[in-house]
Design an enzyme around this catalytic site. Sequence first.
Site, PDB file in Angstrom:
ATOM      1  N   CYS A   1       0.851  -1.183   0.000  1.00 58.20           N
ATOM      2  CA  CYS A   1       0.000   0.000   0.000  1.00 58.20           C
ATOM      3  C   CYS A   1       0.888   1.234   0.000  1.00 58.20           C
ATOM      4  O   CYS A   1       1.873   1.294   0.725  1.00 58.20           O
ATOM      5  CB  CYS A   1      -0.882   0.040   1.258  1.00 58.20           C
ATOM      6  N   GLN A   2       0.545   2.204  -0.834  1.00 66.58           N
ATOM      7  CA  GLN A   2       1.313   3.446  -0.870  1.00 66.58           C
ATOM      8  C   GLN A   2       1.148   4.205   0.443  1.00 66.58           C
ATOM      9  O   GLN A   2       2.093   4.740   0.992  1.00 66.58           O
ATOM     10  CB  GLN A   2       0.859   4.309  -2.045  1.00 66.58           C
TER      11      GLN A   2
END
Length: 140
Positions: free
Chosen positions: A54-55
């Site tokens: 996940c960014q």
Amino acid sequence: MIEDTAEAAQLAIAEEFAFFGDWTERYQYLIDLGRKLPPFPEALKTEEHRVQGCQSQVWLVAEGDAQALRFQAISDSAIVSGLIALLLRVYSGRSAAQILATEPRFIEAIGLAKHLSPTRSNGLAAMLATIKHKAAASAG
């Protein structure tokens, strides 16, 4: 607002999103859902609970057993927290077998797949994979 089955939760989500005419309103609804997530204990915001891929920062914890797995999660991103709220509504409190058997059809049903950036889509896939992995591990 916990439906009896994952399928019922997905149908309810699709119906709720159908009320909104455009994606500005749908994003606002997602953000509102994320704000309503229960508080996430600071002590659980560890590397062990961080979802990789996940960014934004996402932490996800599973409790329970194969009969009923409950998930807690939070993100430092408002929209991602909204996505978490949807995932928890569909998957939390379900048996491991039900979690593993449930495909996230609501993502397509509400048009989310077309309106998420590639990095958010990857993050959503990573969160879903984590949920399914925890269910598989508890199923033994």
